[in-house]
Design an enzyme around this catalytic site. Structure first.
Site, PDB file in Angstrom:
ATOM      1  N   SER A 144     -25.987   0.035 -28.126  1.00 14.42           N
ATOM      2  CA  SER A 144     -25.102   0.772 -27.352  1.00 14.42           C
ATOM      3  C   SER A 144     -25.314   2.246 -27.841  1.00 14.42           C
ATOM      4  O   SER A 144     -26.354   2.848 -27.718  1.00 14.42           O
ATOM      5  CB  SER A 144     -23.459   0.494 -27.523  1.00 14.42           C
ATOM      6  OG  SER A 144     -22.745   1.177 -26.438  1.00 14.42           O
ATOM      7  N   GLU A 238     -23.960  -4.599 -16.267  1.00 18.17           N
ATOM      8  CA  GLU A 238     -23.550  -3.305 -17.337  1.00 18.17           C
ATOM      9  C   GLU A 238     -23.790  -2.365 -16.450  1.00 18.17           C
ATOM     10  O   GLU A 238     -24.826  -1.944 -15.851  1.00 18.17           O
ATOM     11  CB  GLU A 238     -24.000  -3.426 -18.731  1.00 18.17           C
ATOM     12  CG  GLU A 238     -25.469  -3.465 -18.842  1.00 18.17           C
ATOM     13  CD  GLU A 238     -25.650  -3.226 -20.418  1.00 18.17           C
ATOM     14  OE1 GLU A 238     -25.279  -2.344 -20.828  1.00 18.17           O
ATOM     15  OE2 GLU A 238     -26.415  -4.182 -20.908  1.00 18.17           O
ATOM     16  N   HIS A 268     -22.604  -5.887 -21.370  1.00 11.92           N
ATOM     17  CA  HIS A 268     -23.036  -4.791 -22.382  1.00 11.92           C
ATOM     18  C   HIS A 268     -22.978  -5.569 -23.754  1.00 11.92           C
ATOM     19  O   HIS A 268     -21.944  -6.128 -24.153  1.00 11.92           O
ATOM     20  CB  HIS A 268     -22.250  -3.904 -22.180  1.00 11.92           C
ATOM     21  CG  HIS A 268     -22.484  -2.557 -23.209  1.00 11.92           C
ATOM     22  ND1 HIS A 268     -23.579  -1.670 -22.884  1.00 11.92           N
ATOM     23  CD2 HIS A 268     -21.733  -2.166 -24.247  1.00 11.92           C
ATOM     24  CE1 HIS A 268     -23.693  -0.777 -24.072  1.00 11.92           C
ATOM     25  NE2 HIS A 268     -22.492  -0.939 -24.683  1.00 11.92           N
TER      26      HIS A 268
END
Length: 309
Positions: A144, A238, A268
């Site tokens: 991320s 996502e 995600h």
């Protein structure tokens, strides 16, 4: 792979309550830690240390052999997360790759906005090199925001004249703080975790009134020439899917060896759900093999890919 597991995970993620009023950064950090923290796996010893002037967590798996090292950068929207919240994920990757790892507690926004995290990533990377780690024995991974930070760290290292590591693996990297990828809107209903507003709020806190298209903030707009082989894994469900796709495309256009994997029906950073989602375990195995295959000759698995399980 298990459709039942994917559906159960999607339902679980959608069941998380949403606050009626925007939570404070501290409340978001507490919620993030409560939801995501998993301890280092069995067979992985964790130790507190300092790297690049920041607290860090060493993760030493009993599978480690040779001089290989893994630098891990955690996710959390540049607002939340820590080496402790990601000890499980980083430790699992380290265990499967047979590498000693270190995860850095870089500074978080809004108290420390951009480019504080990049400065900390570069300081950690620089210290690993200056204390004797051969860059060809060093690999990097992140998820991320930590994935975007990983690329930004290597861009900063390139500008500082430092050598690049052997390889990089990224899980659902956030690399466009301008939010111009089509999936930020088209995947909003499919994403069980984030909305466009959620991601925009993180960007507001990290960059504020600064240039969100700056290469070290949004590496999807950077010249990636000279970066090491790159593995990018993302889920189809996502809002940040296009970040991963466009990063891989930019890397390929800049003559960087790149592999892109998009998992159907997955959210995600689905790798966080190892041990309860078959796709997560398989993805971590592939990432581990990718990293070790690019290590220097001192690692027993260098240059050798094991069959996919």
């Amino acid at each position: 792979m298990s459709r039942h597991q994917r559906d159960a995970l999607d339902a679980l993620l959608r069941s998380a309550p949403r606050a009626e009023t925007p939570p404070t950064p501290e409340e978001q950090r507490e919620g993030f830690a409560a939801a995501l923290t998993r301890p280092a796996p069995d067979g992985v010893v964790s130790r507190r240390t300092v790297l690049g002037g920041r607290p860090a967590l060493e993760l030493d798996p009993d599978t480690a052999s040779g001089p290989g090292r893994l630098l891990y950068l955690h996710g959390g929207g540049y607002l939340a997360g820590s080496p402790d919240t990601h000890a499980g994920l980083a430790g699992e990757l380290a265990r499967r790759a047979g590498l000693r790892a270190v995860s850095v507690d870089y500074r978080l926004a809004p108290e420390h906005p951009f480019p504080a995290a990049v400065d900390d990533g570069l300081a950690a990377y620089r210290e690993l090199l200056s204390t004797g780690t051969d860059p060809q024995d060093l690999v990097l991974a992140g998820d991320s925001a930590g994935g975007g930070l990983g690329i930004a760290t290597l861009l900063a290292a390139r500008e500082a004249g430092l050598p690049q590591p052997a390889a990089v693996a990224l899980f659902s990297p956030w690399v466009d703080l301008t939010l111009t990828g089509g999936s930020i809107r088209s995947k909003e209903g499919a994403d069980p975790i984030f909305t466009e507003a959620d991601v925009r709020a993180y960007a507001d806190l990290y960059v504020g009134a600064g240039d969100r298209a700056a290469p070290l903030a949004s590496p999807v707009f950077a010249d990636l020439a000279g970066l090491p082989p790159l593995l990018v894994q993302a889920g189809a469900n996502e809002v940040l899917l296009d970040d991963a796709v466009r990063l891989a495309g930019r890397a390929g256009a800049d003559d960087v060896e790149v592999t892109l994997e998009v998992g159907p029906g997955l959210p995600h950073v689905y790798q966080l759900h190892y041990g309860r989602l078959e796709e997560a375990d398989a993805a971590l195995d592939r990432a581990a093999r990718f990293l070790t295959a690019h290590l220097g000759a001192g690692h027993p698995d260098a240059g050798r890919l094991a069959p996919v399980r």
